[in-house]
Design an enzyme around this catalytic site. Structure first.
Site, short mmCIF file in Angstrom:
data_model
loop_
_atom_site.label_atom_id
_atom_site.label_comp_id
_atom_site.label_asym_id
_atom_site.label_seq_id
_atom_site.Cartn_x
_atom_site.Cartn_y
_atom_site.Cartn_z
N ASN A 1 10.29 82.06 96.40
CA ASN A 1 10.39 80.65 96.77
C ASN A 1 9.84 79.74 95.67
OD1 ASN A 1 11.75 80.07 99.14
ND2 ASN A 1 10.01 80.48 100.46
N GLU B 1 9.47 85.56 106.25
CA GLU B 1 10.39 86.51 105.61
C GLU B 1 10.32 87.89 106.25
OE1 GLU B 1 6.48 86.79 103.26
OE2 GLU B 1 7.61 85.30 104.41
#
Length: 324
Positions: free
Chosen positions: A201, A237
């Site tokens: 990210n 995640e």
């Protein structure tokens, strides 16, 4: 006692009222001949007075012979017993259409039908058939059901990936855990985590991160072979897979297939390990054995610990642990 003129006027007025109301009205004599067929019936059936008045009801409406409608008419004429036909079982008994367009598509008006005996002074009993158009109410009910189903699916689906969410996972886990204990069957749980996702990210941005989650979730969910299996987004995640009637050996085979599938996606990940610069997953396995019933929290805890062990031992790998 009314004089004949007033009586004739009263009958004419009654006929006008029956023709003006916004529902179908049919009156049958004791021989089941049609003596009244109001304007609403003419409009929606396409049959005028010249086609129906004096005719046998079942000649005009042959599709109703031998069914619930005939029984209701018999009850009204000969037993003085009213009937209300179930709209669930008799959605559209009469061939009635809202317009020529719906008639061309053979779409009938949804109907509520009531059959009522009528006492006629100095004459055998007649019966009144009332037909109400309930299409709007039925359509509204259908829309509400569809909206409820959409809302339910949204309640149990993850907004980003479209797979089951944590709420769905909790409900399914409770159900499958009870089923495994009751049936004496194994139950396996896989906890799956994308490796170094925070670094992904930070490097690629949150939009790319979301695309990565969607792609991985779709690929892994597509591996499920049975309706009872469930793939859910557990949080961030992390994903969870419930595998009923699956022992640790079978769960390990599935976990290895998942690990390999994630690697086959070949999603670039520059911040992953130096040897393999693409997205990988680590997996923890916990299995409730046939003869060892454990609580759900213990099963989830064991899968979490196995996942932590897989990450500590280098990631892109599988570890399993027995629930305590």
């Amino acid at each position: 006692m009314m004089n004949p003129l007033n009586e004739a006027h009263r009958l004419h007025l009654l006929h006008s009222v029956l023709c003006a109301v916004n529902l179908g009205a049919i009156v049958l004599d004791n021989e089941r001949r049609i003596v009244l067929w109001n304007s609403w019936m003419i409009k929606h059936s396409g049959l005028g007075h010249d086609k129906v008045i004096g005719a046998d009801f079942f000649t005009v409406c042959p599709g109703l012979r031998g069914g619930r409608m005939e029984a209701a008419i018999q009850q009204a004429l000969y037993n003085n017993f009213p009937s209300l036909l179930s709209q669930t079982l008799n959605k559209a008994p009469f061939v009635l259409h809202a317009s020529p367009v719906t008639a061309a598509r053979n779409e009938r008006i949804q109907q509520a039908v009531e059959v009522t005996p009528i006492a006629v002074e100095g004459a055998p009993r007649h019966c009144l058939i009332q037909i109400t158009d309930v299409s709007i109410a039925v359509g509204r009910e259908k829309l509400l059901r569809e909206q409820a189903m959409v809302l339910r699916s949204q309640t149990f689906a993850d907004g980003l990936t479209g797979i089951a969410n944590r709420r769905h996972f909790d409900v399914a886990m409770e159900k499958e855990h009870r089923r495994a204990k009751r049936g004496g069957t194994p139950l396996s749980l896989l906890m799956i985590d994308i490796d170094h996702f925070k670094a992904y990210n930070d490097h690629y941005g949150h939009q790319k991160g979301d695309q990565c989650l969607i792609q991985v979730a779709a690929a892994l969910a597509g591996m499920l072979k049975r309706p009872c299996d469930l793939m859910a987004r557990y949080g961030g995640e992390e994903f969870a897979m419930i595998l009923p009637e699956t022992d640790v050996e079978q769960a390990t085979v599935m976990a290895e297939a998942i690990r390999a599938r994630a690697q086959q996606l070949a999603i670039p990940h520059e911040r992953n390990n130096a040897e393999l610069r693409q997205v990988t997953v680590s997996i923890g396995i916990a299995t409730q054995k046939v003869d060892t019933a454990v609580e759900i929290e213990a099963l989830i805890g064991a899968a979490d610990r196995a996942l932590y062990l897989a990450k500590r031992n280098g990631r892109n790998r599988i570890e399993s642990m027995l629930p305590a």
